[in-house]
Design a protein around this motif. Structure first.
Motif, PDB file in Angstrom:
ATOM      1  N   PHE A  69       0.820  -1.171   0.023  1.00 43.66           N
ATOM      2  CA  PHE A  69      -0.029  -0.001   0.012  1.00 43.66           C
ATOM      3  C   PHE A  69       0.818   1.012   0.037  1.00 43.66           C
ATOM      4  O   PHE A  69       1.688   1.488   0.868  1.00 43.66           O
ATOM      5  N   ARG A  70       0.756   1.854  -0.835  1.00 46.49           N
ATOM      6  CA  ARG A  70       1.619   3.320  -1.136  1.00 46.49           C
ATOM      7  C   ARG A  70       1.023   4.333  -0.139  1.00 46.49           C
ATOM      8  O   ARG A  70      -0.274   4.410  -0.313  1.00 46.49           O
ATOM      9  N   VAL A  71       1.758   4.835   0.609  1.00 47.37           N
ATOM     10  CA  VAL A  71       1.426   6.062   1.441  1.00 47.37           C
ATOM     11  C   VAL A  71       2.319   7.144   1.329  1.00 47.37           C
ATOM     12  O   VAL A  71       3.310   7.137   0.838  1.00 47.37           O
ATOM     13  N   ALA A  72       1.712   8.223   1.720  1.00 46.54           N
ATOM     14  CA  ALA A  72       2.414   9.567   1.625  1.00 46.54           C
ATOM     15  C   ALA A  72       3.517   9.965   2.895  1.00 46.54           C
ATOM     16  O   ALA A  72       4.313  10.417   2.708  1.00 46.54           O
ATOM     17  N   ASP A  73       2.864   9.280   4.056  1.00 47.40           N
ATOM     18  CA  ASP A  73       3.716   9.523   5.192  1.00 47.40           C
ATOM     19  C   ASP A  73       3.579   8.154   6.017  1.00 47.40           C
ATOM     20  O   ASP A  73       2.743   7.874   6.742  1.00 47.40           O
ATOM     21  N   ILE A  74       4.876   7.296   5.880  1.00 47.46           N
ATOM     22  CA  ILE A  74       4.820   5.955   6.434  1.00 47.46           C
ATOM     23  C   ILE A  74       4.854   6.235   7.709  1.00 47.46           C
ATOM     24  O   ILE A  74       4.281   5.309   8.403  1.00 47.46           O
ATOM     25  N   SER A  75       5.274   6.825   8.573  1.00 47.20           N
ATOM     26  CA  SER A  75       5.685   7.260   9.814  1.00 47.20           C
ATOM     27  C   SER A  75       4.197   7.467  10.521  1.00 47.20           C
ATOM     28  O   SER A  75       3.769   6.718  11.621  1.00 47.20           O
ATOM     29  N   LEU A  76       3.375   8.225   9.860  1.00 43.36           N
ATOM     30  CA  LEU A  76       1.989   8.580  10.536  1.00 43.36           C
ATOM     31  C   LEU A  76       1.210   7.391  10.262  1.00 43.36           C
ATOM     32  O   LEU A  76       0.404   7.105  11.256  1.00 43.36           O
ATOM     33  N   VAL A  77       1.171   6.650   9.190  1.00 46.95           N
ATOM     34  CA  VAL A  77       0.210   5.380   8.832  1.00 46.95           C
ATOM     35  C   VAL A  77       0.812   4.509   9.849  1.00 46.95           C
ATOM     36  O   VAL A  77      -0.105   3.812  10.350  1.00 46.95           O
ATOM     37  N   TYR A  78       2.041   4.275  10.067  1.00 46.90           N
ATOM     38  CA  TYR A  78       2.349   3.211  10.901  1.00 46.90           C
ATOM     39  C   TYR A  78       1.909   3.383  12.312  1.00 46.90           C
ATOM     40  O   TYR A  78       1.503   2.506  12.929  1.00 46.90           O
ATOM     41  N   ARG A  79       2.002   4.583  12.713  1.00 47.34           N
ATOM     42  CA  ARG A  79       1.781   4.759  14.386  1.00 47.34           C
ATOM     43  C   ARG A  79       0.210   4.525  14.362  1.00 47.34           C
ATOM     44  O   ARG A  79      -0.314   4.241  15.485  1.00 47.34           O
ATOM     45  N   GLU A  80      -0.545   5.047  13.172  1.00 44.39           N
ATOM     46  CA  GLU A  80      -2.051   5.060  13.596  1.00 44.39           C
ATOM     47  C   GLU A  80      -2.264   3.619  13.294  1.00 44.39           C
ATOM     48  O   GLU A  80      -3.326   3.224  14.210  1.00 44.39           O
ATOM     49  N   PHE A  81      -1.629   2.940  12.725  1.00 44.61           N
ATOM     50  CA  PHE A  81      -2.131   1.446  12.409  1.00 44.61           C
ATOM     51  C   PHE A  81      -1.587   0.761  13.636  1.00 44.61           C
ATOM     52  O   PHE A  81      -2.517  -0.330  14.221  1.00 44.61           O
ATOM     53  N   LEU A  82      -0.553   0.966  14.465  1.00 43.41           N
ATOM     54  CA  LEU A  82      -0.353   0.486  15.706  1.00 43.41           C
ATOM     55  C   LEU A  82      -1.416   0.659  16.727  1.00 43.41           C
ATOM     56  O   LEU A  82      -1.857  -0.179  17.636  1.00 43.41           O
ATOM     57  N   ALA A  83      -2.024   1.996  16.645  1.00 41.52           N
ATOM     58  CA  ALA A  83      -3.201   1.996  17.595  1.00 41.52           C
ATOM     59  C   ALA A  83      -4.066   1.620  17.251  1.00 41.52           C
ATOM     60  O   ALA A  83      -5.151   1.184  18.158  1.00 41.52           O
ATOM     61  N   ARG A  84      -4.525   1.024  16.094  1.00 43.53           N
ATOM     62  CA  ARG A  84      -5.545   0.148  15.719  1.00 43.53           C
ATOM     63  C   ARG A  84      -5.191  -1.273  15.824  1.00 43.53           C
ATOM     64  O   ARG A  84      -5.918  -2.190  15.470  1.00 43.53           O
ATOM     65  N   GLN A  85      -4.301  -1.589  16.353  1.00 45.68           N
ATOM     66  CA  GLN A  85      -3.758  -3.081  16.826  1.00 45.68           C
ATOM     67  C   GLN A  85      -3.510  -3.589  15.646  1.00 45.68           C
ATOM     68  O   GLN A  85      -3.446  -5.063  15.561  1.00 45.68           O
ATOM     69  N   VAL A  86      -2.890  -3.261  14.523  1.00 44.17           N
ATOM     70  CA  VAL A  86      -2.458  -3.854  13.421  1.00 44.17           C
ATOM     71  C   VAL A  86      -0.951  -4.567  13.781  1.00 44.17           C
ATOM     72  O   VAL A  86       0.097  -4.044  14.352  1.00 44.17           O
ATOM     73  N   ALA A  87      -0.914  -5.762  13.607  1.00 40.64           N
ATOM     74  CA  ALA A  87       0.401  -6.658  13.993  1.00 40.64           C
ATOM     75  C   ALA A  87       1.403  -6.489  12.811  1.00 40.64           C
ATOM     76  O   ALA A  87       1.509  -7.212  11.858  1.00 40.64           O
ATOM     77  N   PHE A  88       2.461  -5.450  13.171  1.00 41.47           N
ATOM     78  CA  PHE A  88       3.714  -5.373  12.356  1.00 41.47           C
ATOM     79  C   PHE A  88       4.604  -6.263  12.720  1.00 41.47           C
ATOM     80  O   PHE A  88       4.786  -6.719  13.709  1.00 41.47           O
ATOM     81  N   ILE A  89       5.299  -6.449  11.581  1.00 45.06           N
ATOM     82  CA  ILE A  89       6.587  -7.434  11.463  1.00 45.06           C
ATOM     83  C   ILE A  89       7.825  -6.573  11.801  1.00 45.06           C
ATOM     84  O   ILE A  89       8.598  -7.237  12.621  1.00 45.06           O
ATOM     85  N   ASP A  90       7.717  -5.671  11.323  1.00 44.56           N
ATOM     86  CA  ASP A  90       8.764  -4.709  11.739  1.00 44.56           C
ATOM     87  C   ASP A  90       8.414  -3.242  11.619  1.00 44.56           C
ATOM     88  O   ASP A  90       7.274  -2.744  11.450  1.00 44.56           O
ATOM     89  N   GLN A  91       9.392  -2.364  11.738  1.00 43.62           N
ATOM     90  CA  GLN A  91       9.184  -0.714  11.760  1.00 43.62           C
ATOM     91  C   GLN A  91       9.459  -0.384  10.368  1.00 43.62           C
ATOM     92  O   GLN A  91      10.183  -1.064   9.654  1.00 43.62           O
ATOM     93  N   PRO A  92       8.907   0.918  10.130  1.00 47.51           N
ATOM     94  CA  PRO A  92       9.303   1.507   8.843  1.00 47.51           C
ATOM     95  C   PRO A  92      11.054   1.486   8.869  1.00 47.51           C
ATOM     96  O   PRO A  92      11.668   1.928   9.740  1.00 47.51           O
ATOM     97  N   HIS A  93      11.434   0.964   7.594  1.00 41.68           N
ATOM     98  CA  HIS A  93      12.790   1.013   7.301  1.00 41.68           C
ATOM     99  C   HIS A  93      13.098   1.070   5.945  1.00 41.68           C
ATOM    100  O   HIS A  93      12.244   0.715   4.962  1.00 41.68           O
ATOM    101  N   LEU A  94      14.457   1.699   5.621  1.00 41.08           N
ATOM    102  CA  LEU A  94      14.785   1.878   4.186  1.00 41.08           C
ATOM    103  C   LEU A  94      15.105   0.645   3.576  1.00 41.08           C
ATOM    104  O   LEU A  94      15.953  -0.278   4.147  1.00 41.08           O
TER     105      LEU A  94
END
Length: 131
Positions: A69-94
């Motif tokens: 999923f292409r996003v304009a701000d990966i940090s913002l979406v990552y933090r919002e999805f964490l708050a929605r209990q999305v199970a991330f494998i990793d943090q945003p990384h290059l």
């Protein structure tokens, strides 16, 4: 005349539980539900239909493909999805410093275990704030 395909109309992703998938994709990810017909759930993903279909396979095996999923701000979406209990494998990384931009990604799982990803084509030298 050359024949070339250049537009996707629909993508299918197998799921184990259509009810759980509907909750995750509409509430956690914010995709718009188009309609549901039995074990077929159709969502709008920026003009491309995403079909989530109950897999007949037993035991269920998640897809080996990944939806990015292409996003304009990966940090913002990552933090919002964490708050929605999305199970991330990793943090945003290059992933890859390109010639004219940097490619950032963060991977996560849906309730069926399918791998999904956020991706941002960021300006060179971008460092997303993660806190």
């Amino acid at each position: 005349m050359s024949l070339a395909l250049n537009s996707l109309g629909q993508i299918m992703l197998p799921v184990e539980d259509v009810d759980a998938a509907e909750t995750f994709y509409t509430q956690a990810l914010g995709l718009r539900k188009l309609y549901r017909y039995g074990d077929f759930l159709f969502l709008d993903c920026a003009g491309v239909r995403l079909l989530l279909e109950k897999s007949p396979a037993r035991p269920f095996v998640p897809s080996t493909g990944i939806l990015y999923f292409r996003v304009a701000d990966i940090s913002l979406v990552y933090r919002e999805f964490l708050a929605r209990q999305v199970a991330f494998i990793d943090q945003p990384h290059l992933i890859s410093p390109m010639e004219d931009h940097d490619l950032w990604m963060a991977f996560f799982k849906d309730p069926a275990g399918n791998t999904l990803a956020l991706m941002q084509e960021a300006p060179k030298g971008y460092q997303p704030p993660l806190d």
